[in-house]
Enzyme design. Structure first.
Site, PDB file in Angstrom:
ATOM      1  N   CYS A 162       0.821  -1.226   0.000  1.00 29.54           N
ATOM      2  CA  CYS A 162       0.000   0.000   0.000  1.00 29.54           C
ATOM      3  C   CYS A 162       0.848   1.267   0.000  1.00 29.54           C
ATOM      4  CB  CYS A 162      -0.948   0.007   1.193  1.00 29.54           C
ATOM      5  SG  CYS A 162      -2.146  -1.331   1.115  1.00 29.54           S
ATOM      6  N   HIS A 198      -3.074   7.450   2.034  1.00 25.71           N
ATOM      7  CA  HIS A 198      -3.538   6.161   1.525  1.00 25.71           C
ATOM      8  C   HIS A 198      -4.981   5.945   1.991  1.00 25.71           C
ATOM      9  CE1 HIS A 198      -3.942   2.047   0.561  1.00 25.71           C
ATOM     10  NE2 HIS A 198      -3.781   1.584   1.780  1.00 25.71           N
ATOM     11  N   ASN A 252     -10.067   0.189  -0.680  1.00 25.46           N
ATOM     12  CA  ASN A 252      -8.609   0.226  -0.569  1.00 25.46           C
ATOM     13  C   ASN A 252      -8.014  -0.352  -1.852  1.00 25.46           C
ATOM     14  OD1 ASN A 252      -5.914  -0.148  -0.002  1.00 25.46           O
ATOM     15  ND2 ASN A 252      -6.241  -1.094   2.002  1.00 25.46           N
TER      16      ASN A 252
HETATM   17  O1  UT7 Z   1      -3.869  -0.699   3.453  1.00 27.28           O
HETATM   18  C1  UT7 Z   1      -3.290  -1.053   4.669  1.00 27.28           C
HETATM   19  C2  UT7 Z   1      -3.854  -2.314   5.101  1.00 27.28           C
HETATM   20  N1  UT7 Z   1      -5.148  -2.357   5.643  1.00 27.28           N
HETATM   21  C3  UT7 Z   1      -5.686  -1.559   6.563  1.00 27.28           C
HETATM   22  O2  UT7 Z   1      -5.243  -0.492   6.837  1.00 27.28           O
HETATM   23  C4  UT7 Z   1      -6.868  -2.063   7.307  1.00 27.28           C
HETATM   24  C5  UT7 Z   1      -6.691  -1.853   8.776  1.00 27.28           C
HETATM   25  N2  UT7 Z   1      -7.759  -2.381   9.578  1.00 27.28           N
HETATM   26  C6  UT7 Z   1      -9.039  -1.939   9.515  1.00 27.28           C
HETATM   27  O3  UT7 Z   1      -9.357  -1.089   8.714  1.00 27.28           O
HETATM   28  C7  UT7 Z   1     -10.046  -2.503  10.493  1.00 27.28           C
HETATM   29  O4  UT7 Z   1      -9.376  -3.192  11.514  1.00 27.28           O
HETATM   30  C8  UT7 Z   1     -11.103  -3.408   9.824  1.00 27.28           C
HETATM   31  C9  UT7 Z   1     -12.029  -2.571   8.979  1.00 27.28           C
HETATM   32  C10 UT7 Z   1     -10.413  -4.462   8.992  1.00 27.28           C
HETATM   33  C11 UT7 Z   1     -11.937  -4.113  10.906  1.00 27.28           C
HETATM   34  O5  UT7 Z   1     -12.526  -3.176  11.776  1.00 27.28           O
HETATM   35  P1  UT7 Z   1     -12.519  -3.427  13.361  1.00 27.28           P
HETATM   36  O6  UT7 Z   1     -13.275  -2.325  13.964  1.00 27.28           O
HETATM   37  O7  UT7 Z   1     -11.081  -3.623  13.767  1.00 27.28           O
HETATM   38  O8  UT7 Z   1     -13.365  -4.748  13.482  1.00 27.28           O
HETATM   39  P2  UT7 Z   1     -12.940  -6.194  14.052  1.00 27.28           P
HETATM   40  O9  UT7 Z   1     -11.921  -6.828  13.169  1.00 27.28           O
HETATM   41  O10 UT7 Z   1     -12.609  -6.056  15.497  1.00 27.28           O
HETATM   42  O11 UT7 Z   1     -14.301  -6.970  13.915  1.00 27.28           O
HETATM   43  C12 UT7 Z   1     -15.438  -6.619  14.704  1.00 27.28           C
HETATM   44  C13 UT7 Z   1     -16.565  -7.603  14.421  1.00 27.28           C
HETATM   45  C14 UT7 Z   1     -16.169  -9.065  14.580  1.00 27.28           C
HETATM   46  O12 UT7 Z   1     -17.224  -9.717  15.184  1.00 27.28           O
HETATM   47  P3  UT7 Z   1     -17.175 -10.109  16.755  1.00 27.28           P
HETATM   48  O13 UT7 Z   1     -15.969 -10.984  16.902  1.00 27.28           O
HETATM   49  O14 UT7 Z   1     -17.051  -8.797  17.477  1.00 27.28           O
HETATM   50  O15 UT7 Z   1     -18.477 -10.814  16.976  1.00 27.28           O
HETATM   51  C15 UT7 Z   1     -16.023  -9.537  13.156  1.00 27.28           C
HETATM   52  O16 UT7 Z   1     -16.291 -10.912  13.024  1.00 27.28           O
HETATM   53  O17 UT7 Z   1     -17.017  -7.462  13.070  1.00 27.28           O
HETATM   54  C16 UT7 Z   1     -17.071  -8.739  12.442  1.00 27.28           C
HETATM   55  N3  UT7 Z   1     -16.795  -8.573  11.018  1.00 27.28           N
HETATM   56  C17 UT7 Z   1     -17.747  -8.322  10.104  1.00 27.28           C
HETATM   57  N4  UT7 Z   1     -19.071  -8.182  10.194  1.00 27.28           N
HETATM   58  C18 UT7 Z   1     -19.741  -7.903   9.067  1.00 27.28           C
HETATM   59  C19 UT7 Z   1     -15.594  -8.605  10.405  1.00 27.28           C
HETATM   60  N5  UT7 Z   1     -15.753  -8.381   9.087  1.00 27.28           N
HETATM   61  C20 UT7 Z   1     -17.074  -8.203   8.874  1.00 27.28           C
HETATM   62  C21 UT7 Z   1     -17.838  -7.920   7.722  1.00 27.28           C
HETATM   63  N6  UT7 Z   1     -19.166  -7.792   7.868  1.00 27.28           N
HETATM   64  N7  UT7 Z   1     -17.281  -7.771   6.514  1.00 27.28           N
END
Ligand code: UT7
Length: 336
Positions: A126, A263, A293
């Site tokens: 990225c 980014h 992204n």
């Molecule tokens: O380009 C550089 C690389 N990438 C990034 O910069 C991405 C960096 N990370 C992020 O942007 C965020 O961490 C994410 C958007 C990937 C995730 O957001 P988060 O607030 O950290 O959510 P999480 O991973 O803690 O997930 C929260 C909940 C989980 O459920 P439980 O365990 O709380 O019941 C996940 O299973 O959301 C659930 N979940 C989803 N639900 C609906 C994860 N993905 C999805 C989805 N739809 N697509």
């Protein structure tokens, strides 16, 4: 003003890499969150709340990293009013090449009909576009090359595990390109061109964001794997280092910025980074909502949008910044 200011008070003639044109290209097919809901166990509400993304573009038949990159490069050349033969350096930042080799850059070179100079790919995931701008700047300001096409082009949809909802909703495809030209400047911050760039990497974080395949291991392209929360934490915690370095090297401050073009991975990362450096919200260019992204393509795609709609104008001070797999991260200050 700090003690380590360079170039502001002294007038040292030096070459600068000046932006001549910017262009972009997106796949034909736009996929909204609502459409994704039909294929993936997710919701528009979750994606918007956690990331700001509402849609992304997905490459279809006949669309590859090199076709998107070539289209973006053509658009940038048209804006610059230059012909392919005016270019003697092509750097394509990508982690999703058409083939393991030859490089996407040489494929674009052939597609455009450029026969001289040098073309190569650069891989910093990225952060690739910032690394490519910094690299092109070093070529141009050394005097070895005159005009560069700096391209960020990706088809991340092709390395998605579409059964993994934690990653597949985040990424999209596209390409953007800048034409940079070596021009003589005074050495002051008022010069047009790349004023400074700062790159970092730390390979200890490989397991937090990687692809689980490759030519020398599995013999396949593999799929993207990410510990999203960990990447989020590192991004917000560390990416400001390179921005602070950019300010320190020039004596400029967040108040001097006209535009912050980070980014485009997640709206919350963008907002937190801007807030940390006291960059006013109205100076932040955001396109993550409409592109998702797109890895190395995200900054040039955002630059193209903000130039096209008249926000970024010649003379404006623009900060670009990115962080991604590796980890690798970087920032550059560009006087447009
Ligand atoms: O380009 C550089 C690389 N990438 C990034 O910069 C991405 C960096 N990370 C992020 O942007 C965020 O961490 C994410 C958007 C990937 C995730 O957001 P988060 O607030 O950290 O959510 P999480 O991973 O803690 O997930 C929260 C909940 C989980 O459920 P439980 O365990 O709380 O019941 C996940 O299973 O959301 C659930 N979940 C989803 N639900 C609906 C994860 N993905 C999805 C989805 N739809 N697509």
């Amino acid at each position: 003003m700090t003690g380590h200011v360079t170039g502001q008070t002294q007038e040292n003639k030096r070459l600068r890499s000046v932006v001549k044109g910017v262009g972009s290209a997106l796949p034909r097919r736009c996929v909204t969150n609502r459409e994704l809901e039909k294929e993936v166990e997710t919701s528009d509400e979750w994606i918007v709340q956690r990331t700001g993304i509402t849609q992304r573009y997905i490459a279809g038949e006949g669309e590859t990293t090199s076709t998107l990159g070539a289209a973006a490069a053509r658009a940038a050349l048209a804006k610059a009013n230059l012909a392919p033969e005016d270019i003697d350096l092509i750097i394509c930042a990508t982690s999703t090449p058409d083939y393991t080799f030859p490089s996407v850059a040489t494929m674009i070179q052939a597609e455009l009909g450029v026969t001289g100079g040098v073309a190569f790919d650069l891989q910093a995931v990225c952060a690739g576009f910032v690394f490519a701008v910094a690299t092109a700047d070093k070529f141009l300001t050394s005097g070895s090359h005159k005009r560069a096409l700096v391209i960020g082009a990706e088809t991340f949809s092709r390395i998605m595990d579409w059964s993994d909802r934690t990653t597949c909703v985040l990424f999209g495809d596209g390409a953007g390109a800048l034409v940079l030209e070596a021009q003589e400047g005074t050495g002051a911050n008022a010069d047009r061109g790349v004023l400074t760039s700062h790159l970092r990497s730390d390979g200890r974080h490989r397991a937090k964001l990687y692809v689980d395949g490759g030519p020398s291991t599995t013999g396949t392209a593999g799929h993207l794997r990410m510990e999203g929360k960990e990447v989020f934490r590192f991004a917000v915690g560390h990416v400001t280092d390179v921005m602070t370095d950019s300010f320190a090297a020039t004596g400029l401050t967040a108040d001097d910025l006209d535009w912050f073009v980070p980014h485009q991975a997640n709206q919350r990362i963008i907002d937190a980074s801007a807030q940390k450096l006291h960059i006013a919200p109205h100076k932040v260019v955001k396109t993550v909502q409409s592109h998702g992204n797109t890895s190395a393509a995200s900054i040039p795609l955002a630059l193209a949008v903000a130039c096209e709609d008249g926000r970024i104008k010649p003379g404006d001070l623009v900060m670009i910044e990115a962080i991604g797999g590796g980890f690798a991260w970087g920032a550059a200050l560009i006087r447009w």
